[in-house]
Each structure stands twice: as C-alpha cells, then as structure tokens.
Design a protein around this motif. Sequence first.
Motif, PDB file in Angstrom:
ATOM      1  N   LEU A 136      17.815 -81.624  64.135  1.00 25.48           N
ATOM      2  CA  LEU A 136      18.406 -80.540  64.983  1.00 25.48           C
ATOM      3  C   LEU A 136      18.695 -80.923  66.376  1.00 25.48           C
ATOM      4  CD1 LEU A 136      15.060 -78.103  64.646  1.00 25.48           C
ATOM      5  CD2 LEU A 136      17.109 -78.209  63.282  1.00 25.48           C
ATOM      6  N   GLY A 137      18.435 -82.033  67.025  1.00 27.09           N
ATOM      7  CA  GLY A 137      18.998 -82.647  68.224  1.00 27.09           C
ATOM      8  C   GLY A 137      20.367 -82.949  67.999  1.00 27.09           C
ATOM      9  N   THR A 144      27.736 -79.177  71.213  1.00 28.48           N
ATOM     10  CA  THR A 144      28.316 -79.122  72.623  1.00 28.48           C
ATOM     11  C   THR A 144      29.710 -79.549  72.852  1.00 28.48           C
ATOM     12  OG1 THR A 144      27.404 -81.086  73.600  1.00 28.48           O
ATOM     13  CG2 THR A 144      25.680 -79.191  73.622  1.00 28.48           C
ATOM     14  N   LEU A 145      30.199 -80.489  72.261  1.00 27.57           N
ATOM     15  CA  LEU A 145      31.534 -80.930  72.202  1.00 27.57           C
ATOM     16  C   LEU A 145      32.582 -79.826  71.758  1.00 27.57           C
ATOM     17  CD1 LEU A 145      31.033 -84.076  70.107  1.00 27.57           C
ATOM     18  CD2 LEU A 145      31.147 -84.004  72.450  1.00 27.57           C
ATOM     19  N   GLY A 146      32.413 -78.760  71.290  1.00 23.27           N
ATOM     20  CA  GLY A 146      33.124 -77.456  71.139  1.00 23.27           C
ATOM     21  C   GLY A 146      33.829 -77.089  72.343  1.00 23.27           C
ATOM     22  N   MET A 366      24.364 -75.481  77.497  1.00 21.74           N
ATOM     23  CA  MET A 366      24.215 -75.000  76.048  1.00 21.74           C
ATOM     24  C   MET A 366      22.828 -75.527  75.209  1.00 21.74           C
ATOM     25  SD  MET A 366      26.830 -73.617  75.846  1.00 21.74           S
ATOM     26  CE  MET A 366      26.764 -72.916  74.266  1.00 21.74           C
ATOM     27  N   ILE A 367      22.348 -76.702  75.821  1.00 19.63           N
ATOM     28  CA  ILE A 367      21.203 -77.259  75.203  1.00 19.63           C
ATOM     29  C   ILE A 367      19.911 -77.107  76.154  1.00 19.63           C
ATOM     30  CG2 ILE A 367      22.262 -78.225  73.418  1.00 19.63           C
ATOM     31  CD1 ILE A 367      21.985 -80.877  74.942  1.00 19.63           C
ATOM     32  N   THR A 368      19.960 -76.645  77.644  1.00 25.43           N
ATOM     33  CA  THR A 368      19.080 -76.657  78.602  1.00 25.43           C
ATOM     34  C   THR A 368      18.084 -75.387  78.333  1.00 25.43           C
ATOM     35  OG1 THR A 368      20.452 -78.003  79.719  1.00 25.43           O
ATOM     36  CG2 THR A 368      18.529 -77.029  80.810  1.00 25.43           C
ATOM     37  N   PRO A 369      16.881 -75.466  78.011  1.00 24.94           N
ATOM     38  CA  PRO A 369      15.991 -74.204  78.079  1.00 24.94           C
ATOM     39  C   PRO A 369      15.904 -73.598  79.337  1.00 24.94           C
ATOM     40  CG  PRO A 369      14.904 -75.946  77.023  1.00 24.94           C
ATOM     41  CD  PRO A 369      16.006 -76.787  77.610  1.00 24.94           C
ATOM     42  N   PRO A 370      15.508 -72.383  79.613  1.00 23.33           N
ATOM     43  CA  PRO A 370      15.031 -71.451  78.472  1.00 23.33           C
ATOM     44  C   PRO A 370      16.177 -70.815  78.026  1.00 23.33           C
ATOM     45  CG  PRO A 370      14.811 -70.687  80.689  1.00 23.33           C
ATOM     46  CD  PRO A 370      15.258 -71.814  81.076  1.00 23.33           C
TER      47      PRO A 370
END
Length: 416
Positions: A136-137, A144-146, A366-370
Amino acid sequence: MTILLVFGGLILLLLTGMPIFAALGLTATAILLIFEGHIGPISDTVMAHLSKPVLMTIPLFAFMAQIMIKPKVIDDLYVMANTVIGHIRGGLGVATVLSCTIFAAISGSSVATALSIGSSAIPQMKRYGYPEREALGVIAAGGTLGILIPPSAPMILYAIVSDASIGALFLAGILPGLMLAIMFSIYCMWNGGTREHTSWSGWGAVMLALRKSIWAVLTPPIIMGGIYAGVFTASEAAAAGCLYALLVAALAYRTLTPRMIWDCAYATMRTSMMVSMIIAGAAMLGHAITIIRLPVGVTEAVAALGLSLLAFILVVMALIFVMGMFFDSIAIILITTPILLPTMHALDIDLVWYGVLLIINLELAMITPPVGFNLFVIKGITDAPRAPQPLTGFMTDLRACRTALAKPPRVTGCLG
C-alpha cells in the motif's frame, strides 16, 4: 492582523465542508463589503481570468486521460513493467513505480494514478510476498507522482494564478519526477531482497508486452517532445494528446464507441466546470486582497523581519506542509499563491522553481494524515486494516475525514 482575519476566516469556511469556490467567493465578498462598502467591477476580474486561452488545457488533458483510462491501457502498462523488471530484486515494487511514473504522464492526477495502478498492482504484490503495508505504501507514494510529472492539473492551475509559463513548469517537473521515481525504486530494491520474485519470462514475452503497451509508453514523449521541440504550445499539446488518445482507442484497442465518448466528455465537463468555478472564486479573492493591499503588507513584513530568500522559502514550505494535512492541493495553491506572489517578485524568486517546490510539497499532502486523498483511494480499493496501535487516534481522525469525504466528489477528486 488583517492577514490573520482573512486567512482564519477562509480556513474556517473550508473546515465546515463548504465547497472551495464558495469559500473563496464569500471571503472575497466579505472583504470588499467591509473595507470598500461595495463589490465593485468584480465580474470583469472574473471574466478576465476565465477567458485566458491557457485554461483550455485543463478540459483537453482531462478528456485525454479519460479516453486513455477506458481501454485496458492500465493492465497492459503494468504487465509490461512487471514482465521487463519484475524478476529483479524488489522487481514488483520497481514495476509498480515504473507503471505509476508512466501513467502519471497520462492522467495528470495523483488520485487517478493511485486508483488505476493500485487496482492491478496491489493483488500481485501481496501474492508474491509483499507485506500489505509495504504494498500500500508503494502505491500511495508512487501515486503522488501524478501531480509532478507533466501534464499536471495542479501545475496548470498554479500557472494560471501566477502567470508562470506552463511549458516551463512542465519541463521543470520532469527531472524531479524521475528523481523521485528512481529513489522509490532504489528503496524497493533495497527492501525487497527476501521476497519471492516473478520468474524471467524471456525476450519473447518482453517484446510482446512492450508491443501491447507501446501506445501508453508513447504518450509522454509525444506531448512533452512536441512542447520541448517547439512544435506546439501547451494548449496545442493537449489537443494533440486528445487526438492521439482517440486514435489509440479507435484503432489500437478498438473500444471507441459513441457511448464511451459521451461518458468521457461528461466526466470532462464536470471537471472543467468545477475548475472554472474555483478559478472564478480565486479571481474574486485575488482582487479583494489586492484592493486592501494585503500582498504588499506581507512583502513589507518580510522585509522588516530581514528574512533571507532561503529562510522565507523554508517558512513557506513549512506552512504549506501543515496546511497539506488538512486541505487539498487546489485549495492550498489558490489560498497561498496570490498572497505570496508580490513577495516572491520582491525577493526575485523564480516562479517556475517555486512552483516545482510547491508541487513536491503538495505530493506530501496526498499521503499525509488526517486528510491524505491517496490514503482514501487505497482504502476504497483494498481491505486495508483500519488502525494499527500506536496510531489509533490518528487513524480514527482519518476514518472520520473519509466519512465526511464520502459525499459526491468535488474538484479534489479530479485534479488532486
């Protein structure tokens, strides 16, 4: 004090769940009514922004991505990457990163990249021994490269707000995007030595996979090569990309139907209208803060503090990193850029250089919670565990945000 009131009021409106364009427009209206007593010729400002020719790149690139996603382009792309390098140490992870890199240059969206590649890659990675959290990671980070590898919708939006060159931003995003992809691949190879690998399929299978995926692989060189060679502008490149996507769907995959064109055009229309509304709200806010000389005040404050260029950039990047935990990339671009632009001019900061730094920081968002949108996407396509123990409280917030975002998607789902 003024900047705190404006910034705080806007953030408060966004935290209530109000659409971005409404929050921007209401904030601008309130500023003008309080400080000027009327809204003035704000309609002229809005029309001036919406009539910019460069705005055509957004619907054109969105339509190209829709047309390329409908056939089995994604499956062929992942099979090709896995066939070519899946047998090496950490090969499945590297193949996944490679697939994300190529698809990023097609979709222009981190969410679309994570969703499309994740659906094919996650089952394969788990099958060959990748722990679920690592699989998943890889998808979350690779997705995020998108928004960094062109064409990138947030880059286009930043270019519209800042009047930076879209072509220069696209070219500037290629090398950092490839560097990040290489770094992700190196990590996958370093961390993948004890797992089972796919077997080498032979040169025949490699050539077959390359032949089937060649249409997807050729998309980035056609678009960026044309811009770099001066054959066409960014807007013309978007139109050329649409034509290429239609030809691929019609001749290579033979999936182009009137219904498919209608569905893609409808999805593109929804995205384009949302973007136009957000740009209109941003134009109103930019006009309002200019009237009250807020950007000039920020520039004078920075000058009074004696901040160097490096110190200013570090402070701004730290602020954007914190904002990225709670807001999507579009909101951050539209809130911060108009306020910081005069200060960047005063410090002689290159807008393209800053734009690339901004987009890299927004990748983290894009991958930082929350509120990490790639995390929501991956949770939606997998049976990922809810919350490992010392992060229970953090992930509870994540689930709450995901529930709140389970409404009909706004522009964040299209451009992030």
